[in-house]
Scaffold this motif. Structure first.
Motif, PDB file in Angstrom:
ATOM      1  N   GLN A 192       3.176   1.412  12.015  1.00 44.22           N
ATOM      2  CA  GLN A 192       1.809   1.921  11.973  1.00 44.22           C
ATOM      3  C   GLN A 192       0.834   0.953  12.633  1.00 44.22           C
ATOM      4  O   GLN A 192      -0.023   1.356  13.431  1.00 44.22           O
ATOM      5  CB  GLN A 192       1.416   2.179  10.516  1.00 44.22           C
ATOM      6  N   HIS A 202      -1.587   1.506  16.001  1.00 46.01           N
ATOM      7  CA  HIS A 202      -3.051   1.323  16.050  1.00 46.01           C
ATOM      8  C   HIS A 202      -3.442   0.297  17.111  1.00 46.01           C
ATOM      9  O   HIS A 202      -4.402   0.501  17.861  1.00 46.01           O
ATOM     10  CB  HIS A 202      -3.581   0.883  14.685  1.00 46.01           C
ATOM     11  N   LEU A 225      -5.648   0.814  20.485  1.00 45.59           N
ATOM     12  CA  LEU A 225      -6.785  -0.060  20.779  1.00 45.59           C
ATOM     13  C   LEU A 225      -6.621  -0.705  22.151  1.00 45.59           C
ATOM     14  O   LEU A 225      -7.589  -0.840  22.905  1.00 45.59           O
ATOM     15  CB  LEU A 225      -6.925  -1.121  19.694  1.00 45.59           C
ATOM     16  N   THR A 260     -13.452   1.968  15.790  1.00 48.51           N
ATOM     17  CA  THR A 260     -12.725   2.731  14.770  1.00 48.51           C
ATOM     18  C   THR A 260     -11.253   2.345  14.735  1.00 48.51           C
ATOM     19  O   THR A 260     -10.672   2.141  13.656  1.00 48.51           O
ATOM     20  CB  THR A 260     -12.871   4.236  15.047  1.00 48.51           C
ATOM     21  N   LEU A 261     -10.629   2.236  15.895  1.00 48.55           N
ATOM     22  CA  LEU A 261      -9.212   1.861  15.963  1.00 48.55           C
ATOM     23  C   LEU A 261      -8.983   0.454  15.435  1.00 48.55           C
ATOM     24  O   LEU A 261      -8.004   0.196  14.739  1.00 48.55           O
ATOM     25  CB  LEU A 261      -8.699   1.981  17.400  1.00 48.55           C
ATOM     26  N   ARG A 284      -8.992   0.591  11.696  1.00 48.65           N
ATOM     27  CA  ARG A 284      -7.726   1.096  11.155  1.00 48.65           C
ATOM     28  C   ARG A 284      -6.642   0.026  11.214  1.00 48.65           C
ATOM     29  O   ARG A 284      -5.863  -0.136  10.279  1.00 48.65           O
ATOM     30  CB  ARG A 284      -7.275   2.327  11.934  1.00 48.65           C
ATOM     31  N   ALA A 285      -6.601  -0.680  12.339  1.00 51.10           N
ATOM     32  CA  ALA A 285      -5.615  -1.757  12.481  1.00 51.10           C
ATOM     33  C   ALA A 285      -5.867  -2.847  11.446  1.00 51.10           C
ATOM     34  O   ALA A 285      -4.918  -3.403  10.876  1.00 51.10           O
ATOM     35  CB  ALA A 285      -5.656  -2.332  13.890  1.00 51.10           C
ATOM     36  N   ALA A 334      -7.914  -7.901  14.929  1.00 55.34           N
ATOM     37  CA  ALA A 334      -8.591  -6.626  14.692  1.00 55.34           C
ATOM     38  C   ALA A 334     -10.045  -6.841  14.272  1.00 55.34           C
ATOM     39  O   ALA A 334     -10.947  -6.135  14.740  1.00 55.34           O
ATOM     40  CB  ALA A 334      -7.836  -5.820  13.638  1.00 55.34           C
TER      41      ALA A 334
END
Length: 141
Positions: free
Chosen positions: A33, A37, A41, A97-98, A101-102, A118
């Motif tokens: 996952q 992400h 990115l 946003t990415l 999430r990361a 991140a």
């Protein structure tokens, strides 16, 4: 008092025993996952680099590619040439946003290097120039 169960459980797999198919650990799932992400990115970062080249974006792209390769067992991420047709502000919002999430996934798997990267990318994309809003008309009076 109770009669023993004579039929197979409905919870058994069609493949037979539970060892007939591969299982991944929680850490492996989080690695997959997080790599996804960070790869997304990286794709947005490459698009931004095509629109607005900068040394910061070049460095970020290299670091992101290195983290994705680390998480994927040494396989470098695929990188495509960007069409560079998107709005830079929209790309910065998507990258922010990415990166968020990361960061969540990196924090849940306690990956300090990925979490720091991140967070840095979130800060960089959050501080990116915003689109100019509609100009106010002055009233002649």
């Amino acid at each position: 008092m109770y009669e023993p169960i004579r039929t197979k459980s409905v919870h058994t797999t069609m493949a037979g025993t539970a060892s007939d198919f591969p299982h991944r650990s929680r850490e492996e799932e989080l690695d997959i996952q997080l790599a996804g992400h960070l790869a997304a990115l990286l794709a947005v970062t490459d698009e931004l680099r095509a629109l607005t080249p900068s040394a910061d974006l070049d460095t970020a792209a290299e670091r992101l590619a290195a983290q994705v390769a680390r998480l994927r067992g040494g396989r470098p991420p695929l990188r495509a040439a960007s069409a560079a047709a998107d709005d830079p502000c929209a790309l910065h919002r998507r990258a922010h946003t990415l990166a968020g999430r990361a960061l969540v996934v990196a924090a849940s798997r306690a990956d300090t290097a990925a979490a720091i990267l991140a967070a840095e990318r979130m800060d960089a994309h959050g501080a990116a120039p915003k689109p100019a809003g509609p100009k106010e008309l002055s009233s002649a009076g």
